[in-house]
Write a protein that holds these residues in place. Structure first.
Motif, PDB file in Angstrom:
ATOM      1  N   PRO A 110       2.140  21.600 -13.497  1.00 38.59           N
ATOM      2  CA  PRO A 110       2.933  21.196 -12.342  1.00 38.59           C
ATOM      3  C   PRO A 110       2.453  21.895 -11.077  1.00 38.59           C
ATOM      4  CG  PRO A 110       4.146  22.805 -13.599  1.00 38.59           C
ATOM      5  CD  PRO A 110       2.874  22.540 -14.359  1.00 38.59           C
ATOM      6  N   THR A 111       2.845  21.349  -9.958  1.00 42.85           N
ATOM      7  CA  THR A 111       2.461  21.926  -8.673  1.00 42.85           C
ATOM      8  C   THR A 111       3.575  22.836  -8.144  1.00 42.85           C
ATOM      9  OG1 THR A 111       3.348  20.019  -7.499  1.00 42.85           O
ATOM     10  CG2 THR A 111       1.011  19.959  -8.056  1.00 42.85           C
ATOM     11  N   VAL A 112       3.192  23.735  -7.267  1.00 43.74           N
ATOM     12  CA  VAL A 112       4.160  24.644  -6.649  1.00 43.74           C
ATOM     13  C   VAL A 112       4.833  23.902  -5.495  1.00 43.74           C
ATOM     14  CG1 VAL A 112       4.474  26.814  -5.398  1.00 43.74           C
ATOM     15  CG2 VAL A 112       2.816  26.679  -7.272  1.00 43.74           C
ATOM     16  N   ILE A 113       6.152  23.795  -5.558  1.00 41.19           N
ATOM     17  CA  ILE A 113       6.928  23.157  -4.495  1.00 41.19           C
ATOM     18  C   ILE A 113       7.296  24.176  -3.426  1.00 41.19           C
ATOM     19  CG2 ILE A 113       9.114  22.026  -3.949  1.00 41.19           C
ATOM     20  CD1 ILE A 113       9.068  20.794  -6.719  1.00 41.19           C
ATOM     21  N   ASP A 114       7.649  25.367  -3.867  1.00 42.16           N
ATOM     22  CA  ASP A 114       8.042  26.417  -2.926  1.00 42.16           C
ATOM     23  C   ASP A 114       7.678  27.772  -3.511  1.00 42.16           C
ATOM     24  OD1 ASP A 114       9.067  27.562  -0.630  1.00 42.16           O
ATOM     25  OD2 ASP A 114      11.164  27.272  -1.164  1.00 42.16           O
ATOM     26  N   GLU A 115       7.285  28.701  -2.644  1.00 42.96           N
ATOM     27  CA  GLU A 115       6.973  30.067  -3.054  1.00 42.96           C
ATOM     28  C   GLU A 115       7.556  31.015  -2.017  1.00 42.96           C
ATOM     29  OE1 GLU A 115       3.108  31.539  -4.772  1.00 42.96           O
ATOM     30  OE2 GLU A 115       2.960  32.400  -2.760  1.00 42.96           O
ATOM     31  N   VAL A 116       8.282  32.017  -2.502  1.00 43.04           N
ATOM     32  CA  VAL A 116       8.875  33.013  -1.616  1.00 43.04           C
ATOM     33  C   VAL A 116       8.499  34.394  -2.152  1.00 43.04           C
ATOM     34  CG1 VAL A 116      11.008  33.831  -0.560  1.00 43.04           C
ATOM     35  CG2 VAL A 116      10.829  31.441  -1.255  1.00 43.04           C
ATOM     36  N   VAL A 117       7.912  35.219  -1.304  1.00 37.06           N
ATOM     37  CA  VAL A 117       7.515  36.573  -1.672  1.00 37.06           C
ATOM     38  C   VAL A 117       8.595  37.537  -1.184  1.00 37.06           C
ATOM     39  CG1 VAL A 117       5.740  38.350  -1.401  1.00 37.06           C
ATOM     40  CG2 VAL A 117       5.076  35.940  -1.532  1.00 37.06           C
ATOM     41  N   ALA A 118       8.983  38.467  -2.050  1.00 42.46           N
ATOM     42  CA  ALA A 118      10.016  39.447  -1.688  1.00 42.46           C
ATOM     43  C   ALA A 118       9.534  40.292  -0.513  1.00 42.46           C
ATOM     44  CB  ALA A 118      10.359  40.321  -2.871  1.00 42.46           C
ATOM     45  N   GLU A 119      10.434  40.506   0.440  1.00 42.30           N
ATOM     46  CA  GLU A 119      10.112  41.280   1.629  1.00 42.30           C
ATOM     47  C   GLU A 119      10.626  42.711   1.570  1.00 42.30           C
ATOM     48  OE1 GLU A 119      11.304  39.280   5.169  1.00 42.30           O
ATOM     49  OE2 GLU A 119       9.896  37.631   4.832  1.00 42.30           O
ATOM     50  N   ASP A 120      11.447  43.018   0.562  1.00 37.52           N
ATOM     51  CA  ASP A 120      12.014  44.363   0.483  1.00 37.52           C
ATOM     52  C   ASP A 120      12.501  44.603  -0.936  1.00 37.52           C
ATOM     53  OD1 ASP A 120      12.807  46.855   1.386  1.00 37.52           O
ATOM     54  OD2 ASP A 120      14.763  46.161   2.092  1.00 37.52           O
ATOM     55  N   GLY A 121      12.603  45.856  -1.321  1.00 38.39           N
ATOM     56  CA  GLY A 121      13.159  46.203  -2.620  1.00 38.39           C
ATOM     57  C   GLY A 121      12.364  47.281  -3.318  1.00 38.39           C
ATOM     58  N   MET A 122      12.725  47.487  -4.571  1.00 34.51           N
ATOM     59  CA  MET A 122      12.131  48.557  -5.356  1.00 34.51           C
ATOM     60  C   MET A 122      11.991  48.101  -6.810  1.00 34.51           C
ATOM     61  SD  MET A 122      11.237  51.826  -4.902  1.00 34.51           S
ATOM     62  CE  MET A 122      12.110  52.244  -3.418  1.00 34.51           C
ATOM     63  N   VAL A 123      10.878  48.466  -7.420  1.00 35.34           N
ATOM     64  CA  VAL A 123      10.684  48.304  -8.859  1.00 35.34           C
ATOM     65  C   VAL A 123      10.856  49.687  -9.460  1.00 35.34           C
ATOM     66  CG1 VAL A 123       9.103  47.638 -10.705  1.00 35.34           C
ATOM     67  CG2 VAL A 123       9.054  46.399  -8.525  1.00 35.34           C
ATOM     68  N   ILE A 124      11.738  49.796 -10.441  1.00 38.14           N
ATOM     69  CA  ILE A 124      12.017  51.080 -11.085  1.00 38.14           C
ATOM     70  C   ILE A 124      11.621  50.971 -12.545  1.00 38.14           C
ATOM     71  CG2 ILE A 124      13.800  52.769 -11.656  1.00 38.14           C
ATOM     72  CD1 ILE A 124      15.382  51.484  -9.237  1.00 38.14           C
ATOM     73  N   VAL A 125      10.769  51.885 -12.990  1.00 39.42           N
ATOM     74  CA  VAL A 125      10.294  51.884 -14.373  1.00 39.42           C
ATOM     75  C   VAL A 125      10.733  53.184 -15.030  1.00 39.42           C
ATOM     76  CG1 VAL A 125       8.307  51.738 -15.907  1.00 39.42           C
ATOM     77  CG2 VAL A 125       8.308  50.469 -13.742  1.00 39.42           C
ATOM     78  N   GLU A 126      11.498  53.050 -16.095  1.00 39.86           N
ATOM     79  CA  GLU A 126      11.946  54.207 -16.869  1.00 39.86           C
ATOM     80  C   GLU A 126      11.111  54.244 -18.154  1.00 39.86           C
ATOM     81  OE1 GLU A 126      16.288  55.689 -17.348  1.00 39.86           O
ATOM     82  OE2 GLU A 126      15.836  54.413 -19.069  1.00 39.86           O
ATOM     83  N   THR A 127      10.357  55.330 -18.343  1.00 42.21           N
ATOM     84  CA  THR A 127       9.431  55.458 -19.469  1.00 42.21           C
ATOM     85  C   THR A 127       9.939  56.509 -20.442  1.00 42.21           C
ATOM     86  OG1 THR A 127       7.566  54.856 -18.062  1.00 42.21           O
ATOM     87  CG2 THR A 127       7.048  55.995 -20.112  1.00 42.21           C
ATOM     88  N   MET A 128       9.965  56.141 -21.729  1.00 42.09           N
ATOM     89  CA  MET A 128      10.380  57.081 -22.770  1.00 42.09           C
ATOM     90  C   MET A 128       9.615  56.770 -24.060  1.00 42.09           C
ATOM     91  SD  MET A 128      14.074  55.344 -23.294  1.00 42.09           S
ATOM     92  CE  MET A 128      13.959  54.549 -21.713  1.00 42.09           C
TER      93      MET A 128
END
Length: 173
Positions: A110-128
């Motif tokens: 399928p084709t991409v109809i719409d794409e939105v890139v995040a402009e703000d935020g945080m990725v949090i990774v908890e490693t154990m």
């Protein structure tokens, strides 16, 4: 007089019709499983995604966010969006599967109809360390404060994507 009122109403209907702009009201991927093409690796950039029929949430992790950890401790690593990691939301013309992201030669449909890139935020990774396997690290990936702004300037605030998913990597020798 009736013709005048009818003409005004008809013109009002014509000009109030949708111009085809896609309206994104909710981005909800919490109940969707995380996928990836190649197993995530420590100390490298990793591409992960979630597919919900005709839409996808794509996470390009900054190199090193899935770190080695320390056996016996829980380590939390943060990566800013969009500066270090990237979160993208795509809407497709039809249902999409992981072949779209993983094939060496990209699929045409399928084709991409719409794409939105995040402009703000945080990725949090908890490693154990994995509970049942001392050779694996478990990485719980969460998204916090992710903010999407569409092409027409509308902010998407109704997000249900807090828990992105869990991946494992091997403990180095």
């Amino acid at each position: 007089m009736r013709k005048f009122i009818f003409s005004i109403l008809t013109l009002g209907l014509l000009f109030s019709c949708s111009d085809g702009d896609l309206q994104i009201e909710t981005i909800d991927f919490d109940s969707v499983s995380i996928q990836y093409c190649a197993a995530p690796v420590r100390n490298a950039g990793n591409l992960m995604f979630k597919i919900n029929e005709g839409e996808a949430l794509i996470l390009q992790l900054q190199s090193g966010v899935l770190n080695n950890g320390i056996v016996g401790d829980t380590i939390t690593t943060e990566s800013t969006v969009p500066g270090q990691s990237q979160v993208t939301y795509r809407v497709f013309s039809d249902a999409v599967d992981n072949d779209y992201f993983c094939d060496d030669i990209p699929v045409v449909e399928p084709t991409v109809i719409d794409e939105v890139v995040a402009e703000d935020g945080m990725v949090i990774v908890e490693t154990m360390l994995a509970d049942n396997d001392s050779t694996l690290f478990v990485h719980n990936i969460s998204l916090s404060g992710i903010s999407f702004v569409t092409g027409n300037g509308e902010r998407i605030t109704n997000l249900a994507i807090n828990e992105f998913g869990e991946v494992t990597t091997t403990v180095p020798n």
